[in-house]
Design an enzyme around this catalytic site. Structure first.
Site, PDB file in Angstrom:
ATOM      1  CB  ILE A   1     -37.690   9.765  18.878  1.00  0.00           C
ATOM      2  CG1 ILE A   1     -37.280   8.767  17.784  1.00  0.00           C
ATOM      3  CG2 ILE A   1     -38.836   9.216  19.685  1.00  0.00           C
ATOM      4  CD1 ILE A   1     -36.866   7.392  18.302  1.00  0.00           C
ATOM      5  N   GLY A   2     -36.747  12.255  16.531  1.00  0.00           N
ATOM      6  CA  GLY A   2     -35.595  12.986  16.017  1.00  0.00           C
ATOM      7  C   GLY A   2     -35.858  13.482  14.606  1.00  0.00           C
ATOM      8  CE  LYS A   3     -40.132  16.764  12.467  1.00  0.00           C
ATOM      9  NZ  LYS A   3     -40.989  17.899  12.120  1.00  0.00           N
TER      10      LYS A   3
ATOM     11  CG  PHE B   1     -31.664  12.283   7.345  1.00  0.00           C
ATOM     12  CD1 PHE B   1     -32.620  11.348   7.700  1.00  0.00           C
ATOM     13  CD2 PHE B   1     -30.875  12.842   8.348  1.00  0.00           C
ATOM     14  CE1 PHE B   1     -32.782  10.978   9.028  1.00  0.00           C
ATOM     15  CE2 PHE B   1     -31.033  12.478   9.671  1.00  0.00           C
ATOM     16  CZ  PHE B   1     -31.998  11.537  10.011  1.00  0.00           C
TER      17      PHE B   1
ATOM     18  CG  ASP C   1     -21.943  13.305  14.111  1.00  0.00           C
ATOM     19  OD1 ASP C   1     -21.437  14.254  14.757  1.00  0.00           O
ATOM     20  OD2 ASP C   1     -23.126  13.292  13.727  1.00  0.00           O
TER      21      ASP C   1
ATOM     22  CB  ILE D   1     -35.301   9.158  14.107  1.00  0.00           C
ATOM     23  CG1 ILE D   1     -34.038   9.321  13.248  1.00  0.00           C
ATOM     24  CG2 ILE D   1     -35.234   7.832  14.851  1.00  0.00           C
ATOM     25  CD1 ILE D   1     -32.761   9.487  14.033  1.00  0.00           C
TER      26      ILE D   1
END
Length: 439
Positions: free
Chosen positions: A169-171, A174, A286, A177
């Site tokens: 669901i995310g990149k 690091f 952030d 996700i």
């Protein structure tokens, strides 16, 4: 309802029953949304030591005294942990269960004892409060031995994580996700790339984020569940929020109505006010739509997440300013003082919040015609996005402009922002989606 009543010679018209059922289902759904909103409100006001606001909510709906958050904590748990005696008295007056147990089986008295809030301990005991749970004494007649070295109650065994139906669901640089399962529950897992799991700085940042998250507990903050720190790959586990992020939501929906934008902004501001609470101030650094998550597809509750760049600062003086890494965060939402590598404080988050409020009302990112770096440079030169949307009523325009003021000392705190938003909300016509959220 009269449209559903029938008598001899007066049978209901075809389809009226279905319409009645549909209307009933819609009403029930709206009632459920209103309940979720009021639950957040009473927990928030209990956290803020606002006994008058707590009383007002309970007078409107006595059942809120038993409201529960994600960790099954009641408003009395929240008040007990902070030692807010007046709030606790109000809750008890309205029938709060003094021995309610949270997710960790802690009672309010156990929380008060753990936090050394002795006036609260006395109050709860006078109403029959018992101390049990992980931080209480009821189940611990003998001294508890210290934990094993490097072992924490939030350390998760990798074998407990089920990736059989996982989805990315995310990149990021690091790692990634993923949505996966932990003990049968959908969770979000931040997994560090194996190639970076030996990098000293990556490990340092990862442990910093874990140490930060483990301290946070608030209805508008993404809940930390545990971490894998002793085996590779390193993983951080939080609750999974089905609604996705605000960036994706705005991309699909475009500009929001002022009423919806204000409700969204209030949830973000509540979470940020908690983070900025002195003396332990957490600067997010952030804050952007991708890091604001929607609890579900109905978008009736928002939470602030992703604390990878956050900093915990012990405040000695409310006017303290810090020299920290410049250009930290995302350029499009970045405060000018960060871009210029100047000293800054928690008001950098207020600037980012102003940019998010702008995006919700305009329906597109601030300065979308610029590349992110160019947008930050443009803002650092003293210029700002232009408010064009019809939703920009004067009060909202004024609030946005105050949030992105070039002088960080003139930007309002999140508590001030909340008060302003509450006043604005009272003047707005409610749209259908949020109609029951405005009592």
């Amino acid at each position: 309802m009269s449209s559903n009543s029938s008598s001899p010679g007066n049978s209901p018209s075809p389809g009226s029953s279905e319409k009645g059922n549909s209307a009933s289902a819609s009403t029930n759904k709206q009632k459920e949304k209103a309940r979720v909103s009021r639950t957040s409100l009473i927990l928030w006001h209990a956290h803020q030591n606002d006994s008058a606001a707590v009383r007002k909510l309970l007078e409107e709906d006595r059942s809120l005294v038993q409201a529960r958050d994600y960790d099954n904590r009641t408003p009395l748990h929240v008040a007990s942990l902070h030692g807010w005696v007046d709030v606790a008295k109000t809750l008890i007056e309205f029938g709060a269960d003094v021995n309610a147990q949270d997710r960790w089986k802690n009672t309010p008295l156990a929380d008060a004892e753990g936090a050394k809030k002795y006036n609260m301990v006395e109050l709860l005991k006078s109403y029959g409060g018992l101390s049990f749970g992980q931080t209480g004494s009821h189940f611990e007649p003998k001294p508890v031995p210290p934990p094993l070295p490097n072992k924490c109650d939030w350390e998760i065994e990798p074998s407990e994580l089920d990736f059989s139906n996982s989805a990315i669901i995310g990149k990021g640089s690091f790692g990634e996700i993923l949505k996966a399962c932990w003990r049968g529950t959908p969770v979000a897992i931040k997994r560090i790339l194996p190639s970076l799991s030996d990098d000293r700085l990556v490990i340092q940042d990862f442990r910093h984020e874990v140490n930060l998250l483990v301290k946070l507990r608030h209805p508008n903050i993404v809940q930390f569940l545990g971490a894998v720190t002793e085996k590779k790959p390193l993983m951080l586990i939080t609750e999974f929020l089905r609604g996705g992020d605000l960036h994706k939501y705005l991309k699909e929906k475009g500009a929001l109505s002022p009423s919806t934008a204000v409700n969204f902004a209030m949830d973000i501001a509540r979470g940020m006010a908690y983070l900025h609470n002195e003396p332990n101030v957490i600067i997010h650094r952030d804050l952007k739509p991708r890091n604001v998550l929607l609890v579900n597809s109905s978008a009736d509750h928002l939470k602030v997440g992703d604390f990878g760049l956050s900093k915990l600062i012990k405040v000695q003086n409310s006017h303290d300013v810090y020299k920290m890494t410049g250009e930290t965060g995302s350029y499009r939402y970045m405060a000018p003082e960060v871009f210029k590598h100047r000293k800054y404080d928690k008001k950098v988050d207020v600037f980012s919040f102003g940019m998010i409020l702008y995006e919700m009302l305009e329906g597109e990112p601030p300065l979308s015609h610029f590349e992110p770096y160019e947008a930050a440079k443009y803002v650092a030169e003293g210029r700002r996005p232009i408010c064009r949307a019809k939703g920009y009523i004067p009060e909202l325009r004024d609030l946005t402009e105050r949030c992105w003021d070039a002088d960080m000392n003139l930007r309002p705190s999140f508590l001030e922002i909340l008060k302003k938003l509450e006043k604005i909300k009272e003047t707005l016509p409610t749209d259908h989606h949020w109609s029951l959220f405005n009592p």
